[in-house]
Motif scaffolding. Structure first.
Motif, PDB file in Angstrom:
ATOM      1  N   THR A   1      25.615 -12.963  -7.465  1.00  0.00           N
ATOM      2  CA  THR A   1      26.904 -13.595  -7.788  1.00  0.00           C
ATOM      3  C   THR A   1      27.821 -12.691  -8.624  1.00  0.00           C
ATOM      4  O   THR A   1      29.018 -12.943  -8.707  1.00  0.00           O
ATOM      5  CB  THR A   1      26.673 -14.903  -8.571  1.00  0.00           C
ATOM      6  OG1 THR A   1      25.748 -14.629  -9.626  1.00  0.00           O
ATOM      7  CG2 THR A   1      26.110 -15.990  -7.673  1.00  0.00           C
TER       8      THR A   1
ATOM      9  N   ARG B   1      30.571  -8.818  -6.821  1.00  0.00           N
ATOM     10  CA  ARG B   1      32.005  -8.682  -6.543  1.00  0.00           C
ATOM     11  C   ARG B   1      32.796  -8.301  -7.804  1.00  0.00           C
ATOM     12  O   ARG B   1      33.625  -7.401  -7.786  1.00  0.00           O
ATOM     13  CB  ARG B   1      32.543  -9.996  -5.959  1.00  0.00           C
ATOM     14  CG  ARG B   1      34.033 -10.076  -5.801  1.00  0.00           C
ATOM     15  CD  ARG B   1      34.525  -9.326  -4.580  1.00  0.00           C
ATOM     16  NE  ARG B   1      35.971  -9.183  -4.559  1.00  0.00           N
ATOM     17  CZ  ARG B   1      36.673  -8.737  -3.527  1.00  0.00           C
ATOM     18  NH1 ARG B   1      36.040  -8.376  -2.424  1.00  0.00           N
ATOM     19  NH2 ARG B   1      37.970  -8.618  -3.579  1.00  0.00           N
ATOM     20  N   GLU B   2      32.479  -9.003  -8.888  1.00  0.00           N
ATOM     21  CA  GLU B   2      33.220  -8.761 -10.131  1.00  0.00           C
ATOM     22  C   GLU B   2      33.000  -7.331 -10.655  1.00  0.00           C
ATOM     23  O   GLU B   2      33.942  -6.636 -11.029  1.00  0.00           O
ATOM     24  CB  GLU B   2      32.772  -9.777 -11.186  1.00  0.00           C
ATOM     25  CG  GLU B   2      33.687  -9.849 -12.381  1.00  0.00           C
ATOM     26  CD  GLU B   2      33.052 -10.616 -13.540  1.00  0.00           C
ATOM     27  OE1 GLU B   2      32.195 -11.496 -13.254  1.00  0.00           O
ATOM     28  OE2 GLU B   2      33.387 -10.318 -14.694  1.00  0.00           O
TER      29      GLU B   2
ATOM     30  N   ALA C   1      32.072  -4.759  -8.903  1.00  0.00           N
ATOM     31  CA  ALA C   1      32.694  -3.817  -7.965  1.00  0.00           C
ATOM     32  C   ALA C   1      34.196  -3.702  -8.222  1.00  0.00           C
ATOM     33  O   ALA C   1      34.757  -2.599  -8.207  1.00  0.00           O
ATOM     34  CB  ALA C   1      32.417  -4.259  -6.526  1.00  0.00           C
ATOM     35  N   SER C   2      34.838  -4.845  -8.454  1.00  0.00           N
ATOM     36  CA  SER C   2      36.285  -4.835  -8.721  1.00  0.00           C
ATOM     37  C   SER C   2      36.615  -3.984  -9.937  1.00  0.00           C
ATOM     38  O   SER C   2      37.531  -3.156  -9.914  1.00  0.00           O
ATOM     39  CB  SER C   2      36.794  -6.265  -8.978  1.00  0.00           C
ATOM     40  OG  SER C   2      36.526  -7.075  -7.884  1.00  0.00           O
TER      41      SER C   2
ATOM     42  N   HIS D   1      25.838  -1.987  -3.238  1.00  0.00           N
ATOM     43  CA  HIS D   1      24.958  -2.944  -3.916  1.00  0.00           C
ATOM     44  C   HIS D   1      23.557  -2.864  -3.289  1.00  0.00           C
ATOM     45  O   HIS D   1      23.354  -2.172  -2.282  1.00  0.00           O
ATOM     46  CB  HIS D   1      25.537  -4.365  -3.878  1.00  0.00           C
ATOM     47  CG  HIS D   1      25.474  -5.056  -2.544  1.00  0.00           C
ATOM     48  ND1 HIS D   1      24.299  -5.431  -1.943  1.00  0.00           N
ATOM     49  CD2 HIS D   1      26.462  -5.446  -1.690  1.00  0.00           C
ATOM     50  CE1 HIS D   1      24.557  -6.035  -0.794  1.00  0.00           C
ATOM     51  NE2 HIS D   1      25.865  -6.050  -0.607  1.00  0.00           N
TER      52      HIS D   1
ATOM     53  N   THR E   1      23.224 -10.333   0.172  1.00  0.00           N
ATOM     54  CA  THR E   1      24.686 -10.257   0.090  1.00  0.00           C
ATOM     55  C   THR E   1      25.232  -9.346   1.197  1.00  0.00           C
ATOM     56  O   THR E   1      24.775  -8.215   1.339  1.00  0.00           O
ATOM     57  CB  THR E   1      25.094  -9.703  -1.292  1.00  0.00           C
ATOM     58  OG1 THR E   1      24.450 -10.494  -2.291  1.00  0.00           O
ATOM     59  CG2 THR E   1      26.597  -9.763  -1.486  1.00  0.00           C
TER      60      THR E   1
ATOM     61  N   SER F   1      30.507  -7.475   3.341  1.00  0.00           N
ATOM     62  CA  SER F   1      31.859  -8.029   3.189  1.00  0.00           C
ATOM     63  C   SER F   1      32.165  -8.471   1.757  1.00  0.00           C
ATOM     64  O   SER F   1      33.301  -8.826   1.451  1.00  0.00           O
ATOM     65  CB  SER F   1      32.053  -9.209   4.143  1.00  0.00           C
ATOM     66  OG  SER F   1      31.127 -10.240   3.835  1.00  0.00           O
ATOM     67  N   VAL F   2      31.176  -8.449   0.878  1.00  0.00           N
ATOM     68  CA  VAL F   2      31.440  -8.761  -0.530  1.00  0.00           C
ATOM     69  C   VAL F   2      32.474  -7.778  -1.106  1.00  0.00           C
ATOM     70  O   VAL F   2      33.166  -8.086  -2.074  1.00  0.00           O
ATOM     71  CB  VAL F   2      30.120  -8.739  -1.361  1.00  0.00           C
ATOM     72  CG1 VAL F   2      29.595  -7.320  -1.538  1.00  0.00           C
ATOM     73  CG2 VAL F   2      30.307  -9.402  -2.726  1.00  0.00           C
ATOM     74  N   PHE F   3      32.579  -6.596  -0.485  1.00  0.00           N
ATOM     75  CA  PHE F   3      33.531  -5.576  -0.964  1.00  0.00           C
ATOM     76  C   PHE F   3      34.898  -5.693  -0.289  1.00  0.00           C
ATOM     77  O   PHE F   3      35.775  -4.869  -0.535  1.00  0.00           O
ATOM     78  CB  PHE F   3      32.964  -4.170  -0.708  1.00  0.00           C
ATOM     79  CG  PHE F   3      31.665  -3.878  -1.424  1.00  0.00           C
ATOM     80  CD1 PHE F   3      31.601  -3.839  -2.818  1.00  0.00           C
ATOM     81  CD2 PHE F   3      30.497  -3.631  -0.709  1.00  0.00           C
ATOM     82  CE1 PHE F   3      30.412  -3.555  -3.477  1.00  0.00           C
ATOM     83  CE2 PHE F   3      29.304  -3.350  -1.357  1.00  0.00           C
ATOM     84  CZ  PHE F   3      29.252  -3.320  -2.747  1.00  0.00           C
ATOM     85  N   GLU F   4      35.070  -6.690   0.589  1.00  0.00           N
ATOM     86  CA  GLU F   4      36.298  -6.829   1.373  1.00  0.00           C
ATOM     87  C   GLU F   4      37.548  -6.850   0.491  1.00  0.00           C
ATOM     88  O   GLU F   4      37.563  -7.518  -0.544  1.00  0.00           O
ATOM     89  CB  GLU F   4      36.257  -8.122   2.193  1.00  0.00           C
ATOM     90  CG  GLU F   4      36.731  -7.948   3.634  1.00  0.00           C
ATOM     91  CD  GLU F   4      36.270  -9.107   4.504  1.00  0.00           C
ATOM     92  OE1 GLU F   4      35.541  -8.877   5.480  1.00  0.00           O
ATOM     93  OE2 GLU F   4      36.615 -10.268   4.153  1.00  0.00           O
TER      94      GLU F   4
ATOM     95  N   LEU G   1      38.685  -4.521  -1.307  1.00  0.00           N
ATOM     96  CA  LEU G   1      38.658  -3.490  -2.349  1.00  0.00           C
ATOM     97  C   LEU G   1      38.892  -2.137  -1.685  1.00  0.00           C
ATOM     98  O   LEU G   1      38.312  -1.838  -0.635  1.00  0.00           O
ATOM     99  CB  LEU G   1      37.315  -3.488  -3.085  1.00  0.00           C
ATOM    100  CG  LEU G   1      36.929  -4.779  -3.826  1.00  0.00           C
ATOM    101  CD1 LEU G   1      35.560  -4.623  -4.481  1.00  0.00           C
ATOM    102  CD2 LEU G   1      37.978  -5.141  -4.869  1.00  0.00           C
TER     103      LEU G   1
END
Lengths: 242, 242
Positions: free
Chosen positions: A50, A53-54, A56-57, A71, A76, A79-82, A84
């Motif tokens: 969870t 994403r944070e 990575a941002s 990651h 996961t 697409s969690v990096f979508e 960015l």
């Protein structure tokens, strides 16, 4: 190769050790990001699903455009990096990490997925530097692989726990079973697990199955597991069917 | 020591090999009893549970009064020999036997139960000749031990089969899991399996559990097993309770 491992949990610590002496690696706290280098080739995010994403941002605004972020999660998707603006990938070492045990990294397969060729190359290089076997799969297959590993490892370990608890409750020790467990494991590195199946269910030994279910009847959980897994063995091996 | 192994199935063949060169051992067909010697120290009956009594009855009329008869079944009580005028016992090697694999007998524990002192002595001597560890338990405990071994080995092997089948159905290979399985096994020879538990259930990772159950929903058997074992992990580890 310059690598920042972001996150100091089990996976993070093991990856740091795995790269130590083979790459210019450092370990970074995932909340403070203190000591983070802006010019590393690769940032491996080792945090809970969870939080990926944070983290990575945050990283995106701090690092070079040609760096790669990955990651290590089985669950996961890429697409969690979508959205960015980053060379992104997944670096999934298929192994169970516990702080106290040393591992032989040459045996571990690393499953890689990447959003572009830069990420493919950097992640492949990293796995090879680590000494691992490299495999390429997409997010959907990685989910299947994760389910396969839960069946083969997490659930297996739980059956050992149930066996341990059951034997303890009857003044017997689980350690007596270790040679048998070892042989059970050794068999499947040589033959198909289906061909290695033994026990009352695959023998269609109804008398033993009934006697065991009777002995377990006080324990709802254990008797349900005994019944369902015995039925599943029979179904899988087409036992007792007309 | 003079030993006749009665029965030429997996267990019979392995016991024959285990004693070969260490005792005066021979293998005897359990139906014809051809070549049976009348003056052996020990007759080890290696036949299906339901045939033990009949074979034992036949043997009684053919052998010396000071000989010992034993069966090798985890499930059958010593009382199967009741009413027979013989030194009777149980010789239960806790190991899985398959014809193709060689075993290290020094690691295998043999669980002994005996009706009298002659049988205790002969069976203990036989286990030591074989190079095994000797343990003494009664019929009730042997049943519990058998249940513990079914959980820890038969069911574990079945989970490996389910994992193998699942991965094959998704074009992935089970061999990739072998290093992970090996490590899962290695851990429990050092720490308690309960302390070694990993995976989404023990992390109380509901999102992953739901996503996996959704992916498995076409397969009634697999989703039931996934659900029940995940619930059992949570119950065992007191996860998600108020």
């Amino acid at each position: 190769m310059k690598i920042d491992i972001v996150g100091k949990g089990n996976v993070g610590i093991h990856l740091y050790k795995a790269f130590h002496g083979k790459a210019d690696v450092q370990s970074v706290d995932s909340r403070s990001l203190k000591n983070l280098r802006h010019d590393s080739d690769l940032y491996i995010i080792c945090v809970s699903d969870t939080a990926i994403r944070e983290v990575a941002s945050k990283l995106c605004s701090l690092i070079n455009r040609n760096s790669v972020i990955a990651h290590t999660s089985g669950t996961t998707p890429l697409s969690v990096f979508e959205g960015l603006d980053v060379n992104a990938g997944v670096f999934y070492p298929l192994q169970t990490f516990s702080k106290s045990r040393e591992l032989d990294y040459t045996e571990i397969p690393v499953f890689i997925e990447a959003g572009n060729q830069t990420a493919v190359k950097t992640l492949t290089d990293a796995a090879l530097v680590m000494g691992c076997k490299v495999k390429h799969i997409d997010s959907e297959q990685r989910k299947h692989l994760h389910i396969g590993s839960i069946l083969a490892c997490n659930f297996v370990n739980h059956l050992w726990t149930l066996s341990d608890n059951y034997l303890k409750a009857h003044n017997l020790d689980f350690e007596s079973l270790l040679p048998l467990i070892k042989e059970t494991y050794s068999k499947i590195s040589e033959i198909n697990p289906s061909d290695a199946q033994t026990g009352p269910a695959v023998r269609n030994d109804e008398k033993t199955l009934r006697s065991h279910l009777d002995m377990l009847k006080e324990d709802g959980n254990l008797s349900e597991i005994y019944r369902i897994l015995s039925d599943s063995i029979k179904n899988t091996h087409n036992i007792g069917k007309p």
